[in-house]
Scaffold this motif. Structure first.
Motif, mmCIF file in Angstrom:
data_model
loop_
_atom_site.group_PDB
_atom_site.id
_atom_site.type_symbol
_atom_site.label_atom_id
_atom_site.label_comp_id
_atom_site.label_asym_id
_atom_site.label_seq_id
_atom_site.Cartn_x
_atom_site.Cartn_y
_atom_site.Cartn_z
ATOM 1 N N ARG A 16 0.845 -1.190 0.000
ATOM 2 C CA ARG A 16 0.000 0.000 0.000
ATOM 3 C C ARG A 16 0.882 1.242 0.000
ATOM 4 O O ARG A 16 1.941 1.263 0.610
ATOM 5 N N ILE A 18 0.913 5.452 0.761
ATOM 6 C CA ILE A 18 0.195 6.474 1.505
ATOM 7 C C ILE A 18 0.221 7.777 0.719
ATOM 8 O O ILE A 18 1.278 8.197 0.226
ATOM 9 N N MET A 111 -5.374 12.015 4.649
ATOM 10 C CA MET A 111 -4.503 11.042 4.011
ATOM 11 C C MET A 111 -5.295 9.781 3.719
ATOM 12 O O MET A 111 -6.373 9.557 4.272
ATOM 13 N N THR A 112 -4.750 8.945 2.833
ATOM 14 C CA THR A 112 -5.394 7.671 2.538
ATOM 15 C C THR A 112 -4.345 6.656 2.127
ATOM 16 O O THR A 112 -3.274 7.025 1.636
ATOM 17 N N ALA A 113 -4.628 5.380 2.369
ATOM 18 C CA ALA A 113 -3.757 4.282 1.941
ATOM 19 C C ALA A 113 -4.373 3.647 0.702
ATOM 20 O O ALA A 113 -5.579 3.422 0.639
ATOM 21 N N VAL A 195 4.171 6.161 9.130
ATOM 22 C CA VAL A 195 3.314 6.379 7.965
ATOM 23 C C VAL A 195 2.857 5.056 7.354
ATOM 24 O O VAL A 195 1.731 4.930 6.876
ATOM 25 N N GLN A 199 -3.832 4.049 7.725
ATOM 26 C CA GLN A 199 -4.812 3.778 6.693
ATOM 27 C C GLN A 199 -5.405 5.073 6.148
ATOM 28 O O GLN A 199 -5.629 5.217 4.969
#
Length: 482
Positions: A16, A18, A111-113, A195, A199
């Motif tokens: 993943r 970030i 933020m997003t994963a 980080v 998620q």
């Protein structure tokens, strides 16, 4: 002779990445988090620069660095209608050789994963733009474009600053020994969260009541249609606790290896730093009662300190694992993962029924018999202790109690649906009246005895557990009918 195929190991989770989310001229964009050094308000003063680039506004001074500012909306042909003083500056850093530039955007959106499989690509004929070949993904029903920092730094005529050496602070380019952390604070306590384990960051949300009674849990927040437990960071990490439970909070969502999500409360986001592990200071025992949850202390160049969370230790905490289990998505293959299989090994077959305007449950093996509620008791007056009356069954007089009234709710009993669950307490039979039967399912006990919760092993759903041996008045006086 055929050689047997080697056994396959456990499937690897997709890597993943970030991203920080920003809004520019009504467009939602994403920037790789490792390229973001920090975000700051628009400065009160600017210096002119002898350069001509569309959107170049001048230069600002930030902690002795002179950083050029570029209006990203103008650069992309999406000018903003917001006044400059209402906008935000995102400081980007290149991998080599540590160049800095400030992008002026409308707002930060958290933020997003993201897994690589979610990224799509579109083509734009005759041009090579900043949006990473027009790569994008969908979040909350909105198309989010990916900004490519490398293409930005390669723009002809772009002025940039070179990050200066700050001794024990981060180097110009992250080393292999460095760990990327999000620098935040809660109630004045600096916290650095890795980080890689984040998620998403979630802005201020109302806190809803929690289904669990664990002390660090202040409630749940709704995120993408899922209720995620939100934890008091101070209590969880050994800094004390809030004087009062907050009604709203921003948070960082983290994925627990055993399954599910939890959020930790945060009130400010400062920076994304690349922290060399050898530069971390030891954790003084007096700062936190849970020094085992931290890998060290990061001293920022401005003199502030941040406790660097050991994510492996934090996300393995029993309370965190228990609460994260409430967010596991329902799926037919929920027991395909080892954590779910271990939970199923300690599960009991439980009866799920309707009472007190909710789904409730009890162990099927605790029930002696299930009877229909007699018609003469459908409209019986219920006493303050939930006693409804008696019924005669198998040459015994059995007291019965309304489950709903134990939880302060009124019950509506329908003929043919309402039923009496018979339990044995010592030599005595006692009945608990439910408003209807729903299903039989495998469930395990969740949390502590005080939580009185069951968790369905196939869906992760939490269901209140009616503990007859503790709740019924007959049980409290040792099975006597006096």
């Amino acid at each position: 002779m055929d050689t047997p195929a080697p056994e396959e190991g456990p499937p690897k989770l997709p890597a993943r990445e970030i991203f920080g989310l920003i809004d520019v001229g009504g467009c939602r964009l994403a920037i790789p988090a490792l390229s973001v050094r920090e975000a700051v308000p628009f400065p009160t003063t600017l210096s002119a620069l002898a350069a001509s680039l569309p959107g170049l506004l001048g230069a600002m001074v930030l902690r002795r660095d002179t950083i050029p500012l570029v209006d990203l909306g103008t650069l992309l042909g999406r000018p903003s209608t917001l006044a400059l003083q209402d906008r935000v500056v995102v400081i980007l850093i290149s991998a080599e050789p540590g160049r800095l530039v400030g992008l002026v955007v409308d707002s930060l959106e958290g933020m997003t994963a993201l897994e690589p499989g979610r990224i799509t690509r579109m083509g734009i004929a005759g041009r090579s733009d900043l949006l990473a070949g027009s790569r994008s993904f969908v979040r909350d029903g909105v198309v989010v474009g990916l900004l490519d920092p490398k293409r930005l730094f390669d723009l002809p005529g772009l002025p940039y600053a070179l990050q200066r050496d700050r001794g024990v602070a981060i180097s110009a380019a992250p080393s292999r020994d460095a760990q990327a952390v999000l620098l935040c604070s809660y109630a004045g306590q600096g916290i650095a969260l890795p980080v890689a384990e984040i998620q998403a960051t979630i802005p201020m949300r109302p806190l809803l009541p929690s289904p669990m009674a664990h002390a660090p849990c202040d409630g749940v927040i709704e995120h993408h249609g899922r209720e995620i437990p939100i934890l008091d960071s101070l209590h969880l990490m050994g800094f004390g606790r809030n004087f009062s439970s907050p009604e709203r909070s921003a948070s960082v969502a983290m994925r627990v290896p055993a399954g599910g999500l939890i959020c930790v409360e945060i009130d400010r986001f400062f920076d994304i730093a690349h922290v060399p592990r050898h530069a971390l200071l030891e954790v003084p025992p007096a700062i936190s009662q849970r020094s085992d949850l931290f890998s060290g202390v990061y001293m920022h160049s401005d003199g502030t300190h941040f406790m660097v969370v050991d994510s492996a230790a934090l996300l393995a905490e029993e309370v965190v694992v228990q609460l994260a289990g409430t967010t596991r998505a329902a799926s037919a293959g929920a027991l395909d993962d080892p954590a779910a299989e271990r939970a199923a090994e300690g599960a009991d077959l439980c009866l799920i029924y309707h009472a007190a305007q909710r789904r409730m449950g009890c162990r099927l093996t605790d029930i002696v018999e299930i009877l229909h509620l007699p018609e003469d008791l459908l409209y019986a007056e219920v006493r303050h202790d939930a006693y409804m009356g008696c019924l005669s069954h198998r040459k015994q007089v059995i007291p019965i109690f309304s489950v709903a009234h134990f939880f302060g709710e009124f019950a509506f009993f329908e003929e043919g649906k309402a039923c009496v669950l018979l339990f044995r307490i010592g030599e005595t039979l006692v009945g608990a009246v439910a408003e209807g039967l729903l299903e039989v399912a495998q469930c395990s006990r969740a949390g502590t005895a005080d939580d009185r919760m069951l968790r369905k092993t196939d869906t992760g759903e939490f269901i209140p557990f009616f503990d007859v041996l503790r709740e019924l008045p007959v049980a409290k006086i040792g099975g006597s009918l006096m």
